[in-house]
Design a protein around this motif. Structure first.
Motif, PDB file in Angstrom:
ATOM      1  N   UNK A  71       0.906  -1.169   0.000  1.00  0.00           N
ATOM      2  CA  UNK A  71       0.000   0.000   0.000  1.00  0.00           C
ATOM      3  C   UNK A  71       0.935   1.207   0.000  1.00  0.00           C
ATOM      4  N   UNK A  72       0.393   2.388  -0.262  1.00  0.00           N
ATOM      5  CA  UNK A  72       1.216   3.585  -0.105  1.00  0.00           C
ATOM      6  C   UNK A  72       1.331   3.865   1.383  1.00  0.00           C
ATOM      7  N   UNK A  73       2.580   3.982   1.883  1.00  0.00           N
ATOM      8  CA  UNK A  73       2.740   4.080   3.341  1.00  0.00           C
ATOM      9  C   UNK A  73       2.129   5.353   3.922  1.00  0.00           C
ATOM     10  N   UNK A  74       1.712   5.245   5.162  1.00  0.00           N
ATOM     11  CA  UNK A  74       1.144   6.400   5.864  1.00  0.00           C
ATOM     12  C   UNK A  74      -0.037   6.034   6.743  1.00  0.00           C
ATOM     13  N   UNK A  75      -0.785   5.029   6.340  1.00  0.00           N
ATOM     14  CA  UNK A  75      -2.006   4.706   7.070  1.00  0.00           C
ATOM     15  C   UNK A  75      -2.247   3.201   7.105  1.00  0.00           C
ATOM     16  N   UNK A  76      -2.899   2.773   8.178  1.00  0.00           N
ATOM     17  CA  UNK A  76      -3.310   1.382   8.274  1.00  0.00           C
ATOM     18  C   UNK A  76      -4.647   1.193   7.578  1.00  0.00           C
ATOM     19  N   UNK A  77      -5.042  -0.043   7.419  1.00  0.00           N
ATOM     20  CA  UNK A  77      -6.389  -0.352   6.929  1.00  0.00           C
ATOM     21  C   UNK A  77      -6.627  -0.119   5.452  1.00  0.00           C
ATOM     22  N   UNK A  78      -5.580   0.009   4.637  1.00  0.00           N
ATOM     23  CA  UNK A  78      -5.782   0.190   3.199  1.00  0.00           C
ATOM     24  C   UNK A  78      -5.815  -1.174   2.494  1.00  0.00           C
ATOM     25  N   UNK A  79      -6.250  -1.099   1.233  1.00  0.00           N
ATOM     26  CA  UNK A  79      -6.372  -2.332   0.448  1.00  0.00           C
ATOM     27  C   UNK A  79      -5.064  -2.617  -0.287  1.00  0.00           C
ATOM     28  N   UNK A  80      -4.664  -3.850  -0.309  1.00  0.00           N
ATOM     29  CA  UNK A  80      -3.459  -4.276  -1.040  1.00  0.00           C
ATOM     30  C   UNK A  80      -3.549  -3.836  -2.508  1.00  0.00           C
ATOM     31  N   UNK A  81      -2.500  -3.212  -3.006  1.00  0.00           N
ATOM     32  CA  UNK A  81      -2.493  -2.726  -4.388  1.00  0.00           C
ATOM     33  C   UNK A  81      -2.424  -3.909  -5.360  1.00  0.00           C
ATOM     34  N   UNK A  82      -3.264  -3.829  -6.371  1.00  0.00           N
ATOM     35  CA  UNK A  82      -3.314  -4.892  -7.375  1.00  0.00           C
ATOM     36  C   UNK A  82      -1.957  -5.055  -8.054  1.00  0.00           C
ATOM     37  N   UNK A  83      -1.592  -6.239  -8.346  1.00  0.00           N
ATOM     38  CA  UNK A  83      -0.296  -6.487  -8.995  1.00  0.00           C
ATOM     39  C   UNK A  83       0.811  -6.750  -7.992  1.00  0.00           C
ATOM     40  N   UNK A  84       0.492  -6.629  -6.704  1.00  0.00           N
ATOM     41  CA  UNK A  84       1.518  -6.790  -5.674  1.00  0.00           C
ATOM     42  C   UNK A  84       2.101  -8.199  -5.639  1.00  0.00           C
ATOM     43  N   UNK A  85       1.276  -9.193  -5.931  1.00  0.00           N
ATOM     44  CA  UNK A  85       1.779 -10.574  -5.844  1.00  0.00           C
ATOM     45  C   UNK A  85       2.904 -10.809  -6.850  1.00  0.00           C
ATOM     46  N   UNK A  86       2.738 -10.240  -8.026  1.00  0.00           N
ATOM     47  CA  UNK A  86       3.754 -10.365  -9.066  1.00  0.00           C
ATOM     48  C   UNK A  86       5.054  -9.705  -8.595  1.00  0.00           C
ATOM     49  N   UNK A  87       4.893  -8.542  -7.982  1.00  0.00           N
ATOM     50  CA  UNK A  87       6.072  -7.805  -7.484  1.00  0.00           C
ATOM     51  C   UNK A  87       6.779  -8.589  -6.358  1.00  0.00           C
ATOM     52  N   UNK A  88       5.994  -9.226  -5.508  1.00  0.00           N
ATOM     53  CA  UNK A  88       6.576 -10.019  -4.422  1.00  0.00           C
ATOM     54  C   UNK A  88       7.373 -11.193  -5.010  1.00  0.00           C
ATOM     55  N   UNK A  89       6.800 -11.827  -6.014  1.00  0.00           N
ATOM     56  CA  UNK A  89       7.501 -12.952  -6.668  1.00  0.00           C
ATOM     57  C   UNK A  89       8.819 -12.493  -7.278  1.00  0.00           C
ATOM     58  N   UNK A  90       8.786 -11.327  -7.932  1.00  0.00           N
ATOM     59  CA  UNK A  90      10.018 -10.808  -8.548  1.00  0.00           C
ATOM     60  C   UNK A  90      11.059 -10.470  -7.490  1.00  0.00           C
ATOM     61  N   UNK A  91      10.580  -9.867  -6.383  1.00  0.00           N
ATOM     62  CA  UNK A  91      11.501  -9.492  -5.295  1.00  0.00           C
ATOM     63  C   UNK A  91      12.153 -10.741  -4.717  1.00  0.00           C
TER      64      UNK A  91
END
Ligand code: DX5
Ligand code: ZN
Length: 229
Positions: free
Chosen positions: A143-163
């Motif tokens: 999520x964009x940092x700063x606040x709790x309770x936000x929704x996971x940004x779409x495409x994040x799973x792909x980025x995690x796999x690449x990382x």
């Protein structure tokens, strides 16, 4: 048979009841948390303010769990000493927050503390390449940092796999932490994508029963993979 999952759960005290912070930390420790995620915000790097090293020092007496300090501050090198003295076990700084990332990471390690580097959602992953061999943890913001309770940004799973692939090649000992929008619904997919540490703010502290929630998270992580036909 219930197996202990390899992944760790790090409740973020950003979503805890601030008037009872000590009790909240003790409660998640009793509920099975593995680390306490401490979000430090300066009102510049992110549009919010939270806590400083003084509070971390007081909280150090409350729990035996490691403090996973996530610095969302400009020029984090200014605060490394104070958080080290306050009892941080892991200090994560943002690649976007300093022009001297290697110096900052070295400062953390020289104090005998594990060093993490974090990337905001829109920062290219390749930026982390030169520093990866020098760090103990990569924190991917989902999520964009700063606040709790936000929704996971779409495409994040792909980025995690690449990382995870980059870590595998350049820093196999380093852990991968995922922060932002982790829920009971997506925790398993995030872990399957490669996360070793899962931060949970709203999903843990927003729940009625911390033991039940963390227990469910661990059960989801430990469950055998589902085979699709
Ligand atoms: C966001 C923080 C997160 C936050 C996560 O800026 O870095 O650690 O507390 O909260 P949830 O899990 O509610 O997205
Ligand atoms: Zn965080």
């Amino acid at each position: 048979m219930y197996e202990i999952p390899m992944q760790k759960i790090a409740p973020s005290i950003l979503s805890a009841d601030g008037s009872r912070l000590g009790e909240e930390i003790a409660a998640v420790e009793a509920a099975g948390a593995d680390l306490i995620h401490v979000d430090v915000m300066d009102g510049h790097f992110v549009p919010n303010l939270t806590l400083g090293p003084g509070l971390v020092k007081s909280l150090r007496k409350i729990t035996r769990l490691p403090f996973d300090v996530h610095l969302m501050v400009e020029s984090p090198e200014r605060f490394i000493d104070e958080f080290a003295k306050a009892g941080a076990d892991l200090i994560t700084i943002h690649a976007e927050a300093t022009v001297h990332l290697h110096r900052a990471v070295t400062m953390v390690r020289e104090r005998g503390i594990r060093a993490g580097v974090s990337l905001n959602p829109a920062t290219p992953l390749f930026q982390i390449e030169p520093i990866l061999p020098y760090i103990d943890l990569l924190l991917i913001m989902t999520v964009n940092p700063g606040f709790g309770g936000q929704k996971l940004i779409e495409g994040s799973l792909h980025r995690i796999r690449q990382a995870k692939e980059m870590i595998h090649i350049l820093s196999p000992e380093a852990e991968l932490e995922v922060d932002g929008g982790v829920t009971l619904q997506n925790i398993r997919s995030i872990a399957d994508a490669g996360a070793d540490i899962l931060v949970g703010g709203a999903s843990v502290f927003g729940s009625e029963d911390y033991t039940a929630t963390i227990g469910q998270m661990k059960a989801l992580l430990a469950a055998p993979p589902t085979v699709s036909a």
